[in-house]
Design a protein around this motif. Structure first.
Motif, PDB file in Angstrom:
ATOM      1  N   VAL A 196       0.871  -1.170   0.000  1.00 25.17           N
ATOM      2  CA  VAL A 196       0.000   0.000   0.000  1.00 25.17           C
ATOM      3  C   VAL A 196       0.917   1.231   0.000  1.00 25.17           C
ATOM      4  CG1 VAL A 196      -1.810   1.272   1.226  1.00 25.17           C
ATOM      5  CG2 VAL A 196      -1.783  -1.238   1.283  1.00 25.17           C
ATOM      6  N   MET A 203      -6.383  -2.813   4.957  1.00 27.90           N
ATOM      7  CA  MET A 203      -6.066  -3.866   3.998  1.00 27.90           C
ATOM      8  C   MET A 203      -5.580  -5.125   4.712  1.00 27.90           C
ATOM      9  SD  MET A 203      -6.563  -3.588   0.762  1.00 27.90           S
ATOM     10  CE  MET A 203      -6.572  -1.806   0.829  1.00 27.90           C
ATOM     11  N   CYS A 250     -11.769  -7.255  -1.221  1.00 27.31           N
ATOM     12  CA  CYS A 250     -10.346  -7.612  -1.173  1.00 27.31           C
ATOM     13  C   CYS A 250     -10.138  -9.089  -1.480  1.00 27.31           C
ATOM     14  CB  CYS A 250      -9.764  -7.256   0.196  1.00 27.31           C
ATOM     15  SG  CYS A 250      -9.558  -5.486   0.471  1.00 27.31           S
ATOM     16  N   ALA A 257      -7.685   1.786  -4.647  1.00 21.57           N
ATOM     17  CA  ALA A 257      -8.466   1.350  -3.488  1.00 21.57           C
ATOM     18  C   ALA A 257      -9.948   1.668  -3.625  1.00 21.57           C
ATOM     19  CB  ALA A 257      -7.915   1.983  -2.215  1.00 21.57           C
TER      20      ALA A 257
END
Length: 585
Positions: free
Chosen positions: A144, A325, A282, A258
């Motif tokens: 990320v 995440m 996800c 995202a």
């Protein structure tokens, strides 16, 4: 069949099953070529708005489903029966993909979040590539990334200038951003074809941001949702660049926005995620990549509502994206890569002997974040605490150092203080009663009144006259309206002399000791206050901050001396990370 061939065959078969499950559940809605379409004017968006017509935002708006009827998710993440969103997105069918993956996984899964300084330029990004390349040899990795350092500030400036009608300055800002990212691409990517492709992608994103601002100039309107769309451009520039740099060094990677993954409420500028919906997305979008050994490079800071409208999680909250995440994927660990050696025992600018804390608990780290430590955003730990996932904070520019690990229980040395943190920009409000034993009722009314301002009470320190005074600490910006509200609330009491005054000290500082046995007859609190008195430092108030912290209030001019005195008195020391052996990434 050899072991390697058998493992490859197992992975191929498992991937086939996943693809089949994902297809059945409509996970294609999350892909780049999904059936998402731009919202039409009848849904409340101008037809000429860049939010309604520009990719990649357009692909996140969801076509109405004839069979699905509904409304927005509840705050707890559960969803009412939808009316305009596809049922396969809001109510995925049960599946066993996660269980299959966990039972077949050969490597731990690590989410690595890299901050703005870690991706600040080409040389920094190269260090990121080195860290990820080392990690993929023994872990599955999801990355990320933040925007390059300073980029979000420039984007916010561009948005503000667009509201002011400054067309030329807006154009200049976006041209500078384009040049900065293109220069990094030219340094990092040697393949002409790949470099051309990534530069074209970044140019398109820059142009999109500029169109948002030009639209605001044209219509003389800058809405919160437009601010979110502009301020999230930086992450959308850095993610493709980092993914391309990884591919250049032989690491299979894919940049993912995202907005495809993190489902939030519609509180623009400070959105909160709906974790169950985020987990489903996800799992569908990222888990197959993890299984194939592809490193997903995800944009931090941003998300989108269920309808596909872009949001941001709040300034300086990209670390929060990393932990969201990690929680969504049930990662084995989340690492925040930054420019410091973890969490220190004190601000090294005040206490040169401050050292890195090797391990601490969720509670201790949360106290530090809530009470002023800048290395952690206060929301960072929320998602991980519910899943029991450890968080590490490490230095991108010194990757051999262990940094700080935050775990549910922390280290075994729980009786010792861990750290000091300090914050200013606070104000101390005092309500004095003319009647003995009137403080309890005054406190109740004081807190109720301040809540209507609204202002956050940061601390309720104990007064030197506990039976006749009530003290509260609020932010300096909230002090004036809070005092005005309190004077209105106690006007009749003051007229009848039952309350003598409502006063404010508009500038105070809060110092917090975190960890250890805070209270008790000779606990850390008593020792600290004694040491401050010996140094003739005036303590304006003190109180337990939480189960594992103790706070005291001093004048801003005494802040530095108070921190140094408390650090020395409590002999706060952590393992010096520079003396520790090298560790694997």
């Amino acid at each position: 069949m050899t072991d390697s061939m058998r493992e490859r065959a197992e992975r191929v078969e498992l991937q086939r099953k996943i693809n089949s499950d994902v297809s059945k559940e409509g996970a294609s809605a999350y892909s780049q070529e999904s059936s998402f379409t731009a919202r039409s004017p009848e849904h409340g968006q101008r037809a000429d708005s860049p939010l309604a017509a520009t990719e990649p935002l357009a692909r996140h708006a969801i076509r109405p489903s004839r069979t699905a009827r509904g409304s927005n998710p509840r705050p707890d993440g559960t969803v009412r029966v939808p009316e305009s969103y596809p049922a396969h997105i809001l109510h995925p069918q049960p599946h066993v993909v996660r269980d299959q993956l966990r039972s077949n996984a050969k490597k731990p899964l690590r989410v690595m979040k890299f901050g703005g300084t870690s991706v600040g330029d080409a040389s920094c990004i190269q260090k990121v590539v080195d860290i990820v390349r080392a990690a993929v040899s023994h872990s599955d990795v999801v990355v990320v990334v933040s925007a390059m350092s300073g980029v979000t500030n420039k984007l916010v400036e561009a948005a503000e200038q667009s509201a002011a009608g400054n067309r030329q300055l807006v154009a200049t800002i976006f041209e500078q951003l384009r040049q900065r990212h293109e220069a990094a691409a030219n340094t990092l990517i040697h393949s002409p074809e790949m470099r051309q492709s990534i530069v074209l992608k970044m140019t398109q994103v820059v142009q999109e941001g500029e169109r948002f601002c030009q639209h605001a100039i044209q219509h003389q309107e800058l809405t919160p949702r437009m601010c979110d769309a502009v301020s999230g451009i930086g992450e959308r520039l850095s993610a493709p660049l980092v993914a391309a740099a990884l591919a250049e060094r032989g690491v299979a990677s894919q940049a993912i926005e995202a907005t495809e993954l993190v489902v939030t409420d519609s509180c623009h500028g400070a959105a909160e995620p709906f974790m169950e919906l985020t987990r489903e997305r996800c799992e569908a979008r990222l888990r197959p990549l993890v299984l194939q050994g592809v490193v997903a490079v995800v944009t931090g800071f941003i998300g989108a509502t269920v309808e596909g409208v872009p949001t941001t999680l709040g300034r300086n909250s990209s670390d929060y994206s990393g932990t969201i995440m990690g929680a969504a994927l049930d990662a084995d660990e989340v690492t925040l890569w930054t420019d410091v050696d973890g969490i220190l025992t004190a601000d090294p600018r005040l206490v040169p002997e401050a050292s890195s804390i090797l391990e601490m608990s969720y509670r201790e780290a949360s106290d530090l974040a809530e009470l002023g430590a800048k290395v952690l955003h206060p929301k960072t730990l929320h998602a991980l605490m519910q899943r029991g996932i450890p968080l590490a904070i490490r230095n991108t520019f010194a990757p051999d150092l262990p940094g700080t690990k935050i775990t549910p229980a922390g280290s075994s040395g729980g009786a010792e203080p861990k750290a000091l943190t300090a914050t200013n920009n606070a104000a101390l409000i005092t309500v004095r009663s003319s009647k003995v034993l009137g403080a309890a009722d005054i406190l109740r009314r004081t807190l109720a009144t301040i809540a209507t301002v609204p202002a956050e009470v940061r601390l309720i320190p104990q007064s030197s006259f506990p039976q006749s005074e009530v003290c509260v600490v609020v932010s300096a910006t909230a002090a004036e309206p809070a005092v005005e509200a309190l004077r209105r609330e106690f006007a009749q009491d003051m007229a009848h002399d039952s309350v003598s005054s409502v006063t404010v000290n508009p500038s105070v500082a809060i110092v917090t000791v975190v960890g250890g046995e805070i209270l008790g007859e000779r606990g850390l609190a008593a020792r600290t206050l004694d040491a401050l008195r010996r140094e003739k430092l005036l303590v304006l108030g003190s109180a337990p901050g939480s189960h594992s912290s103790f706070c005291f209030v001093v004048a801003p001019c005494d802040l530095n001396a108070a921190v140094v005195t408390a650090h020395r008195e409590l002999q706060i020391s952590a393992v010096d990370s520079r003396a520790l052996p090298r560790t694997t990434t």
